[in-house]
Motif scaffolding. Structure first.
Motif, PDB file in Angstrom:
ATOM      1  N   VAL A   1       3.343   2.128  -8.965  1.00  0.00           N
ATOM      2  CA  VAL A   1       3.836   3.498  -9.039  1.00  0.00           C
ATOM      3  C   VAL A   1       3.600   4.008 -10.445  1.00  0.00           C
ATOM      4  O   VAL A   1       3.992   3.353 -11.423  1.00  0.00           O
TER       5      VAL A   1
ATOM      6  N   CYS B   1      -0.865  -0.109  -5.129  1.00  0.00           N
ATOM      7  CA  CYS B   1       0.237  -1.078  -5.105  1.00  0.00           C
ATOM      8  C   CYS B   1       1.173  -0.943  -6.305  1.00  0.00           C
ATOM      9  O   CYS B   1       2.046  -1.784  -6.493  1.00  0.00           O
TER      10      CYS B   1
ATOM     11  N   GLN C   1       9.535   1.738   0.997  1.00  0.00           N
ATOM     12  CA  GLN C   1       8.217   1.123   0.855  1.00  0.00           C
ATOM     13  C   GLN C   1       8.237  -0.054  -0.122  1.00  0.00           C
ATOM     14  O   GLN C   1       7.491  -1.012   0.033  1.00  0.00           O
ATOM     15  N   LEU C   2       9.094   0.034  -1.130  1.00  0.00           N
ATOM     16  CA  LEU C   2       9.203  -1.019  -2.146  1.00  0.00           C
ATOM     17  C   LEU C   2      10.138  -2.156  -1.724  1.00  0.00           C
ATOM     18  O   LEU C   2      10.288  -3.133  -2.461  1.00  0.00           O
TER      19      LEU C   2
ATOM     20  N   GLU D   1       3.397   2.771 -15.803  1.00  0.00           N
ATOM     21  CA  GLU D   1       3.084   2.131 -14.535  1.00  0.00           C
ATOM     22  C   GLU D   1       4.206   1.168 -14.181  1.00  0.00           C
ATOM     23  O   GLU D   1       4.655   0.390 -15.023  1.00  0.00           O
TER      24      GLU D   1
ATOM     25  N   THR E   1       4.393   8.637  -8.535  1.00  0.00           N
ATOM     26  CA  THR E   1       3.285   8.767  -7.597  1.00  0.00           C
ATOM     27  C   THR E   1       2.668   7.409  -7.304  1.00  0.00           C
ATOM     28  O   THR E   1       2.445   6.607  -8.207  1.00  0.00           O
ATOM     29  N   ALA E   2       2.433   7.162  -6.030  1.00  0.00           N
ATOM     30  CA  ALA E   2       1.861   5.894  -5.588  1.00  0.00           C
ATOM     31  C   ALA E   2       0.411   5.805  -6.024  1.00  0.00           C
ATOM     32  O   ALA E   2      -0.338   6.779  -5.939  1.00  0.00           O
ATOM     33  N   SER E   3       0.039   4.631  -6.480  1.00  0.00           N
ATOM     34  CA  SER E   3      -1.347   4.347  -6.842  1.00  0.00           C
ATOM     35  C   SER E   3      -1.675   2.963  -6.270  1.00  0.00           C
ATOM     36  O   SER E   3      -1.631   1.957  -6.971  1.00  0.00           O
TER      37      SER E   3
ATOM     38  N   ASN F   1       0.882  -1.159   0.000  1.00  0.00           N
ATOM     39  CA  ASN F   1       0.000   0.000   0.000  1.00  0.00           C
ATOM     40  C   ASN F   1       0.923   1.213   0.000  1.00  0.00           C
ATOM     41  O   ASN F   1       1.286   1.718   1.050  1.00  0.00           O
ATOM     42  N   LEU F   2       1.309   1.607  -1.193  1.00  0.00           N
ATOM     43  CA  LEU F   2       2.305   2.661  -1.348  1.00  0.00           C
ATOM     44  C   LEU F   2       1.692   4.033  -1.104  1.00  0.00           C
ATOM     45  O   LEU F   2       0.511   4.255  -1.383  1.00  0.00           O
TER      46      LEU F   2
ATOM     47  N   LEU G   1      10.325   6.086  -0.965  1.00  0.00           N
ATOM     48  CA  LEU G   1       9.650   5.151  -1.860  1.00  0.00           C
ATOM     49  C   LEU G   1      10.411   3.825  -1.929  1.00  0.00           C
ATOM     50  O   LEU G   1       9.809   2.750  -1.911  1.00  0.00           O
TER      51      LEU G   1
ATOM     52  N   THR H   1       3.978  11.079  -3.392  1.00  0.00           N
ATOM     53  CA  THR H   1       4.233  11.639  -4.711  1.00  0.00           C
ATOM     54  C   THR H   1       5.609  12.284  -4.650  1.00  0.00           C
ATOM     55  O   THR H   1       5.887  13.056  -3.724  1.00  0.00           O
TER      56      THR H   1
END
Length: 172
Positions: A134, A132, A42-43, A63, A128-130, A18-19, A39, A22
């Motif tokens: 980017v 799950c 998170q990844l 994406e 920008t995270a969307s 759940n990223l 980021l 931005t």
């Protein structure tokens, strides 16, 4: 200890990302982009397996899918009947230009030139995270898309998220 390690690996492998965030970045002339530290953190669960980058379906951006997310999506696509012309056309267009990429030793991703061209990305870009994945945008196009959508966002939010709150797992 071996059982615990296997258990931990299973949890990490099945972890849903759940990223959040931005990030404004710059690409060098070879398409290399430094992934911001927040980021990248998170990844982290997905770094070892790598990523897939592709053109977006609905927006002029790219994406970035963690490999687990990509594989789950490809399972769905793989279940389509490929002897149906529309399914075949969809699969071809959906996977057009798809590339596997990894972070290099310095924490950069290298976006292929043809995909940079498709998304009109030059030098300044936005990651920008969307949920799950980017999204990778040209910075000016991202700001324009956000501005354009601002007028309709309240109506969209009501239509998408506000239809019902009868189920326990829905948002109200």
């Amino acid at each position: 200890m071996v059982k615990f390690t296997l258990y931990l690996n299973k949890i990490i492998k099945n972890q849903v990302l759940n990223l959040i965030g931005t990030y404004h970045c710059k690409a060098d002339n070879k398409g290399r982009v430094m992934v911001p530290a927040d980021l990248k953190k998170q990844l982290a669960p997905a770094l070892a397996q790598g990523f897939v980058v592709k053109r977006a379906v609905f927006q002029p951006c790219l994406e970035l899918y963690p490999m687990d997310q990509w594989n789950a999506l490809m399972e769905k696509v793989g279940r389509l009947n490929q002897f149906n012309r529309k399914n075949n056309d969809f699969t071809r267009r959906f996977t057009a230009g798809v590339r596997r990429i990894e972070l290099d030793a310095t924490g950069r991703i290298n976006i292929p030139a043809d995909l940079m061209t498709v998304a009109h990305i030059k030098h300044d870009l936005v990651l920008t995270a969307s949920v799950c994945i980017v999204e990778i945008w040209d910075a000016a196009k991202y700001e324009q898309a956000i501005s354009d959508a601002a007028q309709d966002f309240a109506d969209l939010a009501e239509e998408v998220m506000g239809t019902s709150n009868n189920a326990a797992d829905e948002l109200s």
